[in-house]
Design a protein around this motif. Structure first.
Motif, mmCIF file in Angstrom:
data_model
loop_
_atom_site.group_PDB
_atom_site.id
_atom_site.type_symbol
_atom_site.label_atom_id
_atom_site.label_comp_id
_atom_site.label_asym_id
_atom_site.label_seq_id
_atom_site.Cartn_x
_atom_site.Cartn_y
_atom_site.Cartn_z
ATOM 1 N N PHE A 1 0.840 -1.197 0.000
ATOM 2 C CA PHE A 1 0.000 0.000 0.000
ATOM 3 C C PHE A 1 0.876 1.248 0.000
ATOM 4 O O PHE A 1 1.338 1.694 1.069
ATOM 5 C CB PHE A 1 -0.934 -0.001 1.206
ATOM 6 N N PRO A 2 1.107 1.846 -1.158
ATOM 7 C CA PRO A 2 2.033 2.983 -1.237
ATOM 8 C C PRO A 2 1.645 4.158 -0.340
ATOM 9 O O PRO A 2 2.521 4.850 0.184
ATOM 10 C CB PRO A 2 1.961 3.387 -2.718
ATOM 11 N N ILE A 3 0.351 4.385 -0.152
ATOM 12 C CA ILE A 3 -0.088 5.561 0.587
ATOM 13 C C ILE A 3 0.328 5.514 2.054
ATOM 14 O O ILE A 3 0.442 6.562 2.715
ATOM 15 C CB ILE A 3 -1.615 5.735 0.476
ATOM 16 N N LEU A 4 0.567 4.325 2.584
ATOM 17 C CA LEU A 4 0.911 4.193 4.000
ATOM 18 C C LEU A 4 2.342 4.619 4.288
ATOM 19 O O LEU A 4 2.703 4.844 5.447
ATOM 20 C CB LEU A 4 0.700 2.747 4.464
ATOM 21 N N ILE B 1 -1.148 6.928 10.419
ATOM 22 C CA ILE B 1 -1.876 5.822 11.033
ATOM 23 C C ILE B 1 -3.304 5.930 10.513
ATOM 24 O O ILE B 1 -4.084 6.768 10.968
ATOM 25 C CB ILE B 1 -1.858 5.901 12.575
ATOM 26 N N TYR B 2 -3.627 5.103 9.545
ATOM 27 C CA TYR B 2 -4.924 5.236 8.878
ATOM 28 C C TYR B 2 -5.943 4.311 9.530
ATOM 29 O O TYR B 2 -5.884 3.089 9.385
ATOM 30 C CB TYR B 2 -4.808 4.917 7.385
ATOM 31 N N LYS C 1 -5.730 1.506 -1.281
ATOM 32 C CA LYS C 1 -5.643 0.639 -2.461
ATOM 33 C C LYS C 1 -4.236 0.051 -2.589
ATOM 34 O O LYS C 1 -3.242 0.777 -2.537
ATOM 35 C CB LYS C 1 -5.951 1.423 -3.746
ATOM 36 N N PRO C 2 -4.145 -1.260 -2.795
ATOM 37 C CA PRO C 2 -2.840 -1.885 -2.983
ATOM 38 C C PRO C 2 -2.292 -1.570 -4.380
ATOM 39 O O PRO C 2 -3.023 -1.187 -5.293
ATOM 40 C CB PRO C 2 -3.130 -3.379 -2.829
ATOM 41 N N TYR D 1 -8.336 -2.418 9.322
ATOM 42 C CA TYR D 1 -8.343 -3.268 8.131
ATOM 43 C C TYR D 1 -7.099 -4.129 8.144
ATOM 44 O O TYR D 1 -6.316 -4.127 9.109
ATOM 45 C CB TYR D 1 -8.466 -2.440 6.860
ATOM 46 N N LEU D 2 -6.872 -4.852 7.075
ATOM 47 C CA LEU D 2 -5.840 -5.875 7.030
ATOM 48 C C LEU D 2 -4.433 -5.338 7.209
ATOM 49 O O LEU D 2 -3.526 -6.086 7.611
ATOM 50 C CB LEU D 2 -5.939 -6.661 5.723
ATOM 51 N N TYR D 3 -4.209 -4.046 6.953
ATOM 52 C CA TYR D 3 -2.867 -3.481 7.063
ATOM 53 C C TYR D 3 -2.612 -2.782 8.389
ATOM 54 O O TYR D 3 -1.538 -2.224 8.602
ATOM 55 C CB TYR D 3 -2.592 -2.495 5.915
ATOM 56 N N ASN D 4 -3.581 -2.773 9.287
ATOM 57 C CA ASN D 4 -3.371 -2.142 10.589
ATOM 58 C C ASN D 4 -2.710 -3.101 11.569
ATOM 59 O O ASN D 4 -2.779 -4.323 11.419
ATOM 60 C CB ASN D 4 -4.697 -1.643 11.167
ATOM 61 N N THR D 5 -2.059 -2.535 12.578
ATOM 62 C CA THR D 5 -1.267 -3.309 13.533
ATOM 63 C C THR D 5 -1.577 -2.875 14.961
ATOM 64 O O THR D 5 -2.230 -1.848 15.188
ATOM 65 C CB THR D 5 0.238 -3.106 13.277
#
Length: 410
Positions: A10-13, A23-24, A33-34, A382-386
């Motif tokens: 995900f480039p935007i992150l 931190i989205y 968007k991937p 979402y799937l990219y959060n930690t």
């Protein structure tokens, strides 16, 4: 599921906001968007941009294959029985409005009932208000339990033989409540009512099987599931779609046209008037591939773990109220308020720390009234959060409390 590997797609992150890493946490509004989706869109516009269906030249054929291939992909993704049951729309809102206009207004009359819940997004509320006004049908609401859930018993006592439509959100965009759609659908069908499901908040996060749910209509949007904005899906059982009149009229959806009358193409094309959302469908196709590679079960598990972690961290702060059911009964959505601080102020301070959340009524005013608040703050995962993202959120909330504590002390 390796979250760090996912994040790298995900480039935007990979940026800073106001001097802090982004931190989205506004994924219930729209997901990022991937690279594969971005590249699919760019490839369409660079290499085979053309209109579909009508052309016989090579670019049009390639574009048509891409567009119709996306329909096949969606059919498999939600396990629809036939590809003709997949209608591309501008999003969940348009899909539900199509049902309301093409099915609701044609099939309801005075004395009939439309059953909803108080937690519906305005997109699954206002269209039915308008149908009720136009037809004389009555709106009824399944009461919520104290924790913001819907009980099967309450659904059974609300739905009656006069009920013709039951419209319910699969997952609440405010409380994260996961509603018992399969059980409510059974009750609706026992009363010969049609079941309509708003799947905007469920489809990106958990496996969906419309045949198992047995719902009659199901709607969702691509932009909440790593796809482009401007495209969504209306699933409808073929027999129902065939009996419905189109919602929009124009090119592409017609069969025969004379000076005084016209006939329509077969489903789904009669509901896709005009130049369709070609690039959006191609991007949605790529988004589904991306989600399938990771696995919806993995995504669901990851988000529920984050929700549990976040609620555990927030529980240490007595002046932060979290709304909705326990973590094990909700999706990855945490809606809350800091005592004495307006949620817009909370979101503003968090933004200075690079933390993006949503604040407001979340297009769910009746639910805000039920909660007895004017607005709330919302963090959605979402799937990219930690867990590190959750820690950053909690740290920023502590800063918010300190800031406004100092302000109110002056």
């Amino acid at each position: 599921m390796n979250v760090q590997d996912v994040r790298e797609q995900f480039p935007i992150l990979d940026q800073e906001v106001n001097g802090s890493p982004l931190i989205y946490l506004d994924n219930a509004a729209t997901a990022q968007k991937p690279r594969s989706v971005i590249e699919a869109l760019e490839d369409y516009y660079r290499r085979y941009n053309s209109n579909v269906h009508r052309g016989v030249h090579t670019l049009s054929s390639v574009a048509t294959d891409g567009y119709e291939g996306a329909r096949d992909k969606v059919q498999t993704f939600i396990n629809a029985g036939q590809r003709e049951e997949i209608v591309f729309t501008r999003g969940t809102t348009t899909a539900i409005n199509t049902i309301a206009a093409s099915y609701g207004r044609a099939n309801l009359k005075q004395g009939d009932e439309i059953v909803l819940t108080p937690m519906e997004h305005h997109s699954n509320l206002i269209p039915w208000q308008q149908v009720a006004k136009a037809t004389g049908a009555e709106l009824k609401y399944i009461p919520l339990q104290p924790d913001g859930t819907v009980s099967v018993e309450s659904a059974r006592s609300t739905i009656s033989e006069r009920t013709k439509i039951v419209a319910m959100v699969h997952v609440s965009n405010v409380l994260g409540t996961m509603n018992p759609i399969k059980e409510v659908t059974k009750i609706a069908h026992e009363n010969e009512a049609v079941m309509i499901v708003d799947g905007a908040q469920s489809t990106p996060h958990t496996p969906v099987d419309v045949q198992d749910l047995d719902c009659d209509f199901f709607a969702f949007s691509a932009h909440k599931m790593c796809g482009p904005t401007g495209i969504g899906v209306l699933y409808g059982k073929k027999a129902l779609l065939e009996d419905m009149e189109p919602f929009e009229f124009g090119g592409e959806m017609i069969d025969e046209v004379g000076l005084y009358d016209a006939t329509w193409k077969e489903v789904p094309h009669k509901f896709e008037g005009g130049t369709p959302i070609i690039a959006g469908a191609i991007g949605l196709n790529a988004a589904i591939d991306f989600l399938n590679d990771i696995g919806l079960d993995n995504i669901k598990t990851h988000e529920q773990q984050l929700a549990q972690y976040a609620m555990d961290q927030l529980a240490a702060h007595d002046d932060i109220e979290v709304y909705g059911p326990p973590a094990n009964e909700r999706a990855g959505i945490i809606t809350f308020n800091i005592q004495g601080v307006h949620p817009h102020d909370t979101a503003t301070v968090l933004d200075t720390k690079g933390v993006a959340i949503r604040a407001g009524h979340h297009c769910a005013r009746p639910l805000m009234n039920w909660l007895d608040v004017a607005a709330t703050a919302r963090a959605s995962f979402y799937l990219y959060n930690t867990e590190a993202d959750v820690d950053a959120l909690v740290d920023a909330l502590v800063t918010t409390k300190e800031y406004f504590g100092d302000v109110y002390a002056e």
